[in-house]
Design a protein around this motif. Structure first.
Motif, PDB file in Angstrom:
ATOM      1  N   GLU A  71       0.965  -1.385   0.007  1.00 29.20           N
ATOM      2  CA  GLU A  71       0.231  -0.238   0.201  1.00 29.20           C
ATOM      3  C   GLU A  71       0.815   1.008  -0.142  1.00 29.20           C
ATOM      4  N   GLU A  72       1.983   1.607   0.708  1.00 30.53           N
ATOM      5  CA  GLU A  72       2.899   2.914   1.102  1.00 30.53           C
ATOM      6  C   GLU A  72       3.555   2.525  -0.179  1.00 30.53           C
ATOM      7  N   LEU A  73       4.014   1.611  -0.610  1.00 26.99           N
ATOM      8  CA  LEU A  73       4.943   1.028  -2.263  1.00 26.99           C
ATOM      9  C   LEU A  73       3.696   1.794  -2.851  1.00 26.99           C
ATOM     10  N   SER A  74       3.302   1.057  -3.491  1.00 21.14           N
ATOM     11  CA  SER A  74       2.040   1.803  -3.998  1.00 21.14           C
ATOM     12  C   SER A  74       1.531   3.332  -4.010  1.00 21.14           C
ATOM     13  N   GLU A  75       1.065   4.318  -2.763  1.00 22.13           N
ATOM     14  CA  GLU A  75       1.317   5.123  -2.665  1.00 22.13           C
ATOM     15  C   GLU A  75       2.468   5.540  -3.713  1.00 22.13           C
ATOM     16  N   ARG A  76       3.341   5.900  -3.632  1.00 22.97           N
ATOM     17  CA  ARG A  76       4.491   6.299  -4.135  1.00 22.97           C
ATOM     18  C   ARG A  76       4.868   6.286  -5.550  1.00 22.97           C
ATOM     19  N   MET A  78       2.181   5.937  -7.164  1.00 28.15           N
ATOM     20  CA  MET A  78       1.219   6.198  -7.898  1.00 28.15           C
ATOM     21  C   MET A  78       1.509   7.548  -8.780  1.00 28.15           C
ATOM     22  N   LYS A  79       1.964   8.309  -7.905  1.00 28.17           N
ATOM     23  CA  LYS A  79       2.911   9.716  -7.903  1.00 28.17           C
ATOM     24  C   LYS A  79       3.574   9.840  -8.749  1.00 28.17           C
ATOM     25  N   LEU A  80       4.249   8.765  -9.118  1.00 27.29           N
ATOM     26  CA  LEU A  80       5.146   8.772 -10.472  1.00 27.29           C
ATOM     27  C   LEU A  80       4.817   8.579 -11.384  1.00 27.29           C
ATOM     28  N   THR A  81       4.335   7.334 -11.668  1.00 27.96           N
ATOM     29  CA  THR A  81       3.942   6.866 -13.286  1.00 27.96           C
ATOM     30  C   THR A  81       2.483   6.542 -12.594  1.00 27.96           C
ATOM     31  N   GLY A  82       1.695   6.373 -12.169  1.00 30.92           N
ATOM     32  CA  GLY A  82       0.533   5.695 -12.310  1.00 30.92           C
ATOM     33  C   GLY A  82       0.481   4.505 -11.723  1.00 30.92           C
ATOM     34  N   TRP A  83       1.267   3.232 -11.944  1.00 33.02           N
ATOM     35  CA  TRP A  83       1.301   2.459 -11.067  1.00 33.02           C
ATOM     36  C   TRP A  83       1.078   1.793 -10.284  1.00 33.02           C
ATOM     37  N   GLN A  84       0.520   0.670  -9.325  1.00 34.39           N
ATOM     38  CA  GLN A  84       0.861   0.071  -8.107  1.00 34.39           C
ATOM     39  C   GLN A  84       0.793  -0.594  -8.471  1.00 34.39           C
ATOM     40  N   MET A 136      12.611   0.100 -12.230  1.00 34.82           N
ATOM     41  CA  MET A 136      12.375   0.044 -12.837  1.00 34.82           C
ATOM     42  C   MET A 136      10.145   1.129 -13.180  1.00 34.82           C
ATOM     43  N   LEU A 137       9.367   0.659 -12.748  1.00 33.62           N
ATOM     44  CA  LEU A 137       8.029   1.187 -12.671  1.00 33.62           C
ATOM     45  C   LEU A 137       7.723   2.349 -12.007  1.00 33.62           C
ATOM     46  N   ALA A 138       9.635   3.026 -11.328  1.00 31.81           N
ATOM     47  CA  ALA A 138       9.142   4.789 -11.456  1.00 31.81           C
ATOM     48  C   ALA A 138       9.400   5.597 -12.800  1.00 31.81           C
ATOM     49  N   PRO A 140       9.258   6.934 -16.230  1.00 25.17           N
ATOM     50  CA  PRO A 140       7.968   7.154 -17.119  1.00 25.17           C
ATOM     51  C   PRO A 140       8.402   6.258 -18.116  1.00 25.17           C
ATOM     52  N   VAL A 141       9.120   6.283 -18.867  1.00 26.40           N
ATOM     53  CA  VAL A 141       9.002   5.744 -20.331  1.00 26.40           C
ATOM     54  C   VAL A 141       8.808   3.927 -19.498  1.00 26.40           C
ATOM     55  N   PHE A 142      10.041   3.270 -19.007  1.00 24.13           N
ATOM     56  CA  PHE A 142       9.781   2.157 -19.204  1.00 24.13           C
ATOM     57  C   PHE A 142       8.406   1.783 -18.541  1.00 24.13           C
ATOM     58  N   ALA A 143       7.592   2.542 -17.927  1.00 28.73           N
ATOM     59  CA  ALA A 143       6.125   1.964 -17.167  1.00 28.73           C
ATOM     60  C   ALA A 143       5.287   2.339 -18.671  1.00 28.73           C
ATOM     61  N   ASP A 144       5.764   3.236 -19.046  1.00 30.17           N
ATOM     62  CA  ASP A 144       4.770   2.886 -20.690  1.00 30.17           C
ATOM     63  C   ASP A 144       5.397   1.762 -21.553  1.00 30.17           C
ATOM     64  N   TYR A 145       6.248   1.538 -21.513  1.00 33.72           N
ATOM     65  CA  TYR A 145       6.271   0.527 -21.993  1.00 33.72           C
ATOM     66  C   TYR A 145       5.592  -0.931 -21.721  1.00 33.72           C
ATOM     67  N   LEU A 146       5.930  -1.261 -20.103  1.00 30.98           N
ATOM     68  CA  LEU A 146       5.347  -1.850 -19.325  1.00 30.98           C
ATOM     69  C   LEU A 146       3.542  -2.569 -20.046  1.00 30.98           C
ATOM     70  N   VAL A 147       3.169  -0.952 -19.943  1.00 29.17           N
ATOM     71  CA  VAL A 147       1.244  -1.295 -20.316  1.00 29.17           C
ATOM     72  C   VAL A 147       0.790  -1.762 -21.433  1.00 29.17           C
TER      73      VAL A 147
END
Length: 288
Positions: A71-76, A78-84, A136-138, A140-147
């Protein structure tokens, strides 16, 4: 994958296969195992891991030691790239995995290896999933790659071409290398979470290191139970995202189906070889 997950959620899991992490149920020994693994890898990886991964490591430095609270990790995140990060009981069916990824939910096992398994565990645990993947989920570019990969996985299921797309995941998300100004660096979770392979992938003369080519990667077989003998090197995360988004995968799958798979460790005449491996490691294993 090493095992095939059941096709319906196990008892206690929601319809999307998620389960409570139950952070309060971890034992002091389990938290100590995480801290030991974290300290060992965090010391080893500067100068080896990609700049993006090292920047993302800070997202794991939470308010208390031990296994991160999702929960704490996802909160951080989400603020960076929208992931949880969501907990699952183990391997999940492919369609479930891709749906979570396409919607910026990273599935992570909620168990951790035993102290006698520090160096190798066949099934991904919370250390592999969180320490290896979440930094790597933090980015933005790699986060978009995973989506984009998750959405591509949904299409690949309909095209009966999942094994080709699985190889792309393996050779990027799990075992990818990137060329940075200071030299080759690792970003794949299977490498950064492994003390031995973090050194082998960059330092050992045995493996081939080959410039990334999408069709080549999707034709290449891989090992799930040992060091890789081919590593593929991307020029940048922007390039990886671009080729994934701009490529029409349907005709590519069709073309690949009519070509043979490429065995582990094999080089092709058209490969751009950055480091030609000696294959000494594989040969020594074969002799035994």
């Amino acid at each position: 994958m090493a095992d095939i997950p059941p096709q319906s959620p196990p008892p206690g899991a929601a319809a999307d296969w998620t389960v409570p992490q139950n952070w309060g149920h971890y034992t002091p020994e389990e938290h100590a195992t995480w801290d030991r693994l974290f300290a060992r890898q965090a010391k080893l990886l500067p100068g080896r891991a990609s700049d993006a991964w090292l920047r993302g490591l800070d997202v794991l430095r939470l308010s208390r030691p031990g296994i991160p609270d999702f929960e704490e990790l996802s909160e951080r995140l989400m603020k960076l790239t929208g992931w949880q990060v969501v907990a699952v009981p183990g391997l999940v069916p492919d369609d479930v995995f891709f749906d979570h990824m396409a919607n910026r939910r990273f599935v992570a096992g909620n168990f951790i290896r035993r102290p006698d398994q520090l160096d190798y565990l066949q099934e991904p645990d919370v250390f592999h999933d969180v320490f290896g993947h979440v930094p790597m989920l933090a980015d933005p570019v790699f986060a978009d790659y995973l989506v984009a990969y998750g959405k591509g996985g949904q299409r690949a299921l309909g095209l009966h071409s999942l094994r080709y797309l699985a190889r792309l995941y393996w050779y990027t998300v799990e075992f990818g290398l990137i060329a940075e100004p200071e030299g080759l660096r690792i970003y794949g979770a299977g490498i950064v979470s492994s003390y031995a392979e973090s050194r082998f992938a960059l330092d050992d003369p045995s493996p081939n290191r080959i410039a990334f080519d999408l069709a080549r990667v999707m034709r290449t077989e891989y090992r799930i139970d040992d060091f890789q003998q081919n590593y593929f090197v991307i020029p940048s995360f922007d390039d990886l995202l671009r080729v994934t988004v701009e490529t029409d995968f349907a005709p590519l799958y069709e073309a690949i189906k009519h070509r043979p798979d490429i065995p582990v460790a094999e080089l092709l005449p058209e490969d751009e070889v950055l480091t030609r491996g000696t294959q000494a490691y594989a040969l020594a294993k074969a002799d035994h």
